[in-house]
Design a protein around this motif. Sequence first.
Motif, PDB file in Angstrom:
ATOM      1  N   ARG A   1       0.829  -1.213   0.000  1.00  0.00           N
ATOM      2  CA  ARG A   1       0.000   0.000   0.000  1.00  0.00           C
ATOM      3  C   ARG A   1       0.856   1.254   0.000  1.00  0.00           C
ATOM      4  NH1 ARG A   1      -2.816  -2.225   4.445  1.00  0.00           N
ATOM      5  NH2 ARG A   1      -2.109  -0.480   5.728  1.00  0.00           N
ATOM      6  N   VAL A   2       1.819   1.310   0.901  1.00  0.00           N
ATOM      7  CA  VAL A   2       2.662   2.497   1.025  1.00  0.00           C
ATOM      8  C   VAL A   2       3.505   2.688  -0.235  1.00  0.00           C
ATOM      9  CG1 VAL A   2       4.599   3.512   2.300  1.00  0.00           C
ATOM     10  CG2 VAL A   2       2.690   2.480   3.536  1.00  0.00           C
ATOM     11  N   ALA A   3       4.053   1.606  -0.772  1.00  0.00           N
ATOM     12  CA  ALA A   3       4.874   1.709  -1.981  1.00  0.00           C
ATOM     13  C   ALA A   3       4.058   2.277  -3.147  1.00  0.00           C
ATOM     14  CB  ALA A   3       5.446   0.342  -2.347  1.00  0.00           C
ATOM     15  N   LEU A   4       2.860   1.756  -3.348  1.00  0.00           N
ATOM     16  CA  LEU A   4       2.020   2.253  -4.440  1.00  0.00           C
ATOM     17  C   LEU A   4       1.611   3.707  -4.207  1.00  0.00           C
ATOM     18  CD1 LEU A   4      -0.101  -0.934  -5.103  1.00  0.00           C
ATOM     19  CD2 LEU A   4       1.416   0.201  -6.741  1.00  0.00           C
ATOM     20  N   GLN A   5       1.289   4.042  -2.973  1.00  0.00           N
ATOM     21  CA  GLN A   5       0.918   5.419  -2.653  1.00  0.00           C
ATOM     22  C   GLN A   5       2.080   6.367  -2.959  1.00  0.00           C
ATOM     23  OE1 GLN A   5       1.728   7.810  -0.084  1.00  0.00           O
ATOM     24  NE2 GLN A   5       0.027   9.136  -0.625  1.00  0.00           N
ATOM     25  N   LEU A   6       3.280   5.993  -2.576  1.00  0.00           N
ATOM     26  CA  LEU A   6       4.453   6.830  -2.837  1.00  0.00           C
ATOM     27  C   LEU A   6       4.757   6.937  -4.327  1.00  0.00           C
ATOM     28  CD1 LEU A   6       6.793   5.769   0.101  1.00  0.00           C
ATOM     29  CD2 LEU A   6       5.637   7.974  -0.196  1.00  0.00           C
ATOM     30  N   MET A   7       4.539   5.867  -5.077  1.00  0.00           N
ATOM     31  CA  MET A   7       4.802   5.885  -6.513  1.00  0.00           C
ATOM     32  C   MET A   7       3.836   6.797  -7.259  1.00  0.00           C
ATOM     33  SD  MET A   7       5.519   1.921  -7.439  1.00  0.00           S
ATOM     34  CE  MET A   7       6.840   0.985  -6.696  1.00  0.00           C
ATOM     35  N   LEU A   8       2.627   6.950  -6.735  1.00  0.00           N
ATOM     36  CA  LEU A   8       1.585   7.661  -7.468  1.00  0.00           C
ATOM     37  C   LEU A   8       1.264   9.058  -6.952  1.00  0.00           C
ATOM     38  CD1 LEU A   8      -0.890   4.691  -7.961  1.00  0.00           C
ATOM     39  CD2 LEU A   8       0.602   5.723  -9.685  1.00  0.00           C
ATOM     40  N   HIS A   9       1.572   9.358  -5.701  1.00  0.00           N
ATOM     41  CA  HIS A   9       1.027  10.571  -5.074  1.00  0.00           C
ATOM     42  C   HIS A   9       1.459  11.879  -5.718  1.00  0.00           C
ATOM     43  CE1 HIS A   9       4.868  11.008  -2.943  1.00  0.00           C
ATOM     44  NE2 HIS A   9       4.471  12.222  -2.638  1.00  0.00           N
ATOM     45  N   ASP A  10       2.581  11.925  -6.437  1.00  0.00           N
ATOM     46  CA  ASP A  10       3.001  13.164  -7.102  1.00  0.00           C
ATOM     47  C   ASP A  10       2.049  13.570  -8.218  1.00  0.00           C
ATOM     48  OD1 ASP A  10       5.200  13.522  -5.519  1.00  0.00           O
ATOM     49  OD2 ASP A  10       6.617  12.667  -6.949  1.00  0.00           O
ATOM     50  N   GLU A  11       1.503  12.586  -8.906  1.00  0.00           N
ATOM     51  CA  GLU A  11       0.675  12.869 -10.072  1.00  0.00           C
ATOM     52  C   GLU A  11      -0.805  12.587  -9.859  1.00  0.00           C
ATOM     53  OE1 GLU A  11       2.264  10.705 -13.365  1.00  0.00           O
ATOM     54  OE2 GLU A  11       4.081  11.905 -13.443  1.00  0.00           O
ATOM     55  N   ILE A  12      -1.125  11.774  -8.867  1.00  0.00           N
ATOM     56  CA  ILE A  12      -2.498  11.322  -8.686  1.00  0.00           C
ATOM     57  C   ILE A  12      -2.847  11.356  -7.203  1.00  0.00           C
ATOM     58  CG2 ILE A  12      -4.074   9.347  -8.949  1.00  0.00           C
ATOM     59  CD1 ILE A  12      -2.344   8.446 -11.305  1.00  0.00           C
ATOM     60  N   GLU A  13      -4.033  11.840  -6.887  1.00  0.00           N
ATOM     61  CA  GLU A  13      -4.504  11.806  -5.497  1.00  0.00           C
ATOM     62  C   GLU A  13      -4.681  10.330  -5.115  1.00  0.00           C
ATOM     63  OE1 GLU A  13      -8.479  12.926  -2.956  1.00  0.00           O
ATOM     64  OE2 GLU A  13      -8.097  14.012  -4.816  1.00  0.00           O
ATOM     65  N   THR A  14      -3.868   9.863  -4.181  1.00  0.00           N
ATOM     66  CA  THR A  14      -3.827   8.441  -3.849  1.00  0.00           C
ATOM     67  C   THR A  14      -4.096   8.233  -2.369  1.00  0.00           C
ATOM     68  OG1 THR A  14      -2.146   8.164  -5.572  1.00  0.00           O
ATOM     69  CG2 THR A  14      -2.429   6.347  -4.026  1.00  0.00           C
ATOM     70  N   HIS A  15      -5.009   7.283  -2.074  1.00  0.00           N
ATOM     71  CA  HIS A  15      -5.370   6.967  -0.685  1.00  0.00           C
ATOM     72  C   HIS A  15      -5.110   5.491  -0.450  1.00  0.00           C
ATOM     73  CE1 HIS A  15      -7.498  10.825  -0.257  1.00  0.00           C
ATOM     74  NE2 HIS A  15      -7.751  10.647  -1.537  1.00  0.00           N
ATOM     75  N   GLU A  16      -4.400   5.167   0.621  1.00  0.00           N
ATOM     76  CA  GLU A  16      -4.156   3.763   0.950  1.00  0.00           C
ATOM     77  C   GLU A  16      -5.150   3.331   2.016  1.00  0.00           C
ATOM     78  OE1 GLU A  16      -0.884   2.860   3.634  1.00  0.00           O
ATOM     79  OE2 GLU A  16      -0.052   4.813   3.126  1.00  0.00           O
TER      80      GLU A  16
END
Length: 144
Positions: free
Chosen positions: A26-41
């Motif tokens: 969850r954290v890895a995916l959130q970190l990979m995406l949060h710059d470009e996409i609003e991401t919630h884990e």
Amino acid sequence: MQMGVETSNAEGRRRVFVVDDDEITRVALQLMLHDEIETHELATPEEAFVRGVDWLKPDLVLLGASFFNQKGPALIGQLAVHFPDVRILIVCDKSDEATAAEGIKAGAHGVLIKPLTLETVRKKVDTILERGATAPIVRLRVPK
């Protein structure tokens, strides 16, 4: 502006829910995406259903294969009912490809196979959300 963020992608923000029982994933995916996409884990599908009330509906759910294994194909339908027009990607290990195939048969839109890399995750998410250079294919109608 963040390094490595496409300007065209940053402008058209979308919302992604990462629903996986593995906190590291969850954290890895959130970190990979949060710059470009609003991401919630989120730790469970039920938490996603509560969080997705009214204004916080996701455009994409990254669903851990373990939840699909536990709850079966009906989970894909539940996500679609709670979040109309949502896209669903199943996140799994290479050994869970059979599970991912069942998920696609149940209505998921694709698979993210581990190991996850920044480039492959962003490319797959951009493709599934039809963002940036991966705009939808327009089919031309030929007059009869």
